[in-house]
Design an enzyme around this catalytic site. Structure first.
Site, PDB file in Angstrom:
ATOM      1  N   ASP A  16       0.849  -1.197   0.000  1.00 14.34           N
ATOM      2  CA  ASP A  16       0.000   0.000   0.000  1.00 14.34           C
ATOM      3  C   ASP A  16       0.881   1.242   0.000  1.00 14.34           C
ATOM      4  OD1 ASP A  16      -1.908   1.938   0.351  1.00 14.34           O
ATOM      5  OD2 ASP A  16      -2.668   1.178   2.257  1.00 14.34           O
ATOM      6  N   ASP A  19     -15.032   1.938   1.170  1.00 13.60           N
ATOM      7  CA  ASP A  19     -15.103   2.166   2.617  1.00 13.60           C
ATOM      8  C   ASP A  19     -16.505   2.666   2.946  1.00 13.60           C
ATOM      9  OD1 ASP A  19     -15.105   3.783   5.039  1.00 13.60           O
ATOM     10  OD2 ASP A  19     -12.907   3.728   5.025  1.00 13.60           O
ATOM     11  N   HIS A  27     -11.762  -1.086   2.924  1.00 11.62           N
ATOM     12  CA  HIS A  27     -10.747  -0.407   3.732  1.00 11.62           C
ATOM     13  C   HIS A  27     -11.215  -0.249   5.184  1.00 11.62           C
ATOM     14  CE1 HIS A  27      -9.393   3.683   5.290  1.00 11.62           C
ATOM     15  NE2 HIS A  27      -8.253   3.046   5.173  1.00 11.62           N
TER      16      HIS A  27
END
Ligand code: MG
Length: 362
Positions: free
Chosen positions: A197, A272, A299
């Site tokens: 990430d 998310d 997420h």
């Protein structure tokens, strides 16, 4: 029809459980915005949203001064209608992060109410695909950790039976990232998924260069390599590498996912539920991704996402970052590397009201 007779919002600061750093920021605190609803037949429900340290008071103000008054007297069962009306009422500030976070706090409360009235857990009412979902660990992969700490964290995850770990990337030099990732791959062998990430930190040229350097390591995905508004950059990167490109945690409306998916710029969708505006738009994104044969690996917010990933056929992973333990009774159930969706009617989060009150700031 159950009418909403009370709608309140509050802001609670939850301390971070461990130091968390990535290429662009540190997680300072979880500003958690709660919305509590009561209906005229005596039902109560709680929804929530969050930031990782800034803007929480703005979300709260939008809720108190603008959104919540619209709910009084409304039929609580009309979840799509209420979301659409609230979105329309904030036309001047949509699409935007503050508005989406505020809408999410309302929408998750409406879903909590819907599930409680139906007597069903969220994972069933939202779709009902499977009770448990694979879990990957992010807590052992922060950027400030040493290579030795990354290795020991990944080995501990593997020993616990977890199928994947995520490591932050974006060190100053490419060889530093490669050295850290290679050490972990050497230690865990080929059988553990390793995600990386970059938190939007790279230029397009640098992301291509690093992806090429990472390719021999057999990574599961390369997350947020570029700024989230650079769709064409993600298109070009996805064409240039065999590593799946993951995006979504920094997108604030369902339609933004359409562009990524239609153009082949997202191989993994990380929608998310708080940032996209709640469960109602989250499910639309998830089903849209299914039509493109793309997995959903949301997420953060594992306490809520476990139920949503369990609801859909194309859910692949839940991200392990425990952050609500200070304000809940019990914690996420984990069995054989899988997170188990709660069976209690509602969102399935058992809030500790005293602990919440202790941390309330507004
Ligand atoms: Mg990320």
């Amino acid at each position: 029809m159950p009418k909403i007779v009370e709608a309140t919002a509050s802001l609670v600061d939850i301390e971070v459980e461990t130091l968390r750093t990535d290429a662009v920021q540190a997680f300072v605190k979880q500003e958690t915005v709660f919305v509590d609803l009561t209906t005229d037949d005596g039902c109560t429900a709680t929804g929530y949203s969050y930031t990782i340290g800034t803007g929480g008071s703005s979300v709260l103000a939008l809720l108190r001064e603008h959104l919540l008054p619209h709910l009084i007297g409304a039929d609580a069962t009309l979840v799509e209608r209420l979301w659409t009306d609230l979105f329309a009422s904030t036309r001047a500030t949509t699409v935007g992060a503050i508005t989406s976070l505020a809408l999410a706090a309302v929408d998750t409360a409406l879903w909590d109410l819907r599930c409680k009235r139906a007597g069903e857990p969220l994972w069933q009412l939202a779709g009902g695909f499977r009770r448990s979902v694979p879990l990957y660990d992010t807590e052992g992969g922060w950027l400030h950790l040493s290579t030795e700490e990354l290795v020991s964290g990944a080995l501990a995850s593997r020993a616990a039976g977890w199928p994947g770990v995520k490591l932050k990337v974006g060190k100053e030099r490419v060889d530093q990232d490669v050295e850290r990732l290679a050490a972990v791959r050497d230690a865990v062998g080929p059988g553990l998924d390793i995600m990386v990430d970059a938190n939007q930190s790279m230029t397009h040229a640098e992301a291509r260069r690093r992806a090429a350097a990472f390719e021999p390591l057999g990574l599961a995905w390369f997350e947020e390599p570029l700024p989230a508004d650079d769709v064409s950059g993600h298109v070009a990167l996805a064409r240039s590498t065999t590593i799946p490109v993951a995006v979504g945690e920094s997108l604030y409306s369902a339609a933004q996912f359409r562009d990524y998916l239609a153009r082949g710029a997202a191989s993994v969708v990380q929608v998310d539920v708080a940032r996209v505006g709640g469960i109602t738009p989250w499910l639309k994104v998830a089903h849209l991704a299914e039509t493109f044969n793309v997995h959903v690996c949301p997420h953060f917010l594992m306490e809520l996402h476990v139920s949503l990933v369990a609801a859909i056929p194309n859910g692949r992973y839940v991200e392990h970052i425990p952050q609500l333990r200070a304000v809940t009774h019990g914690q996420l159930r984990i069995e054989d590397g899988h997170a188990v969706a709660p069976d209690a009617p509602g969102l399935g989060i058992d809030w500790n009201r005293d602990a919440i009150d202790d941390r309330r700031t507004a």
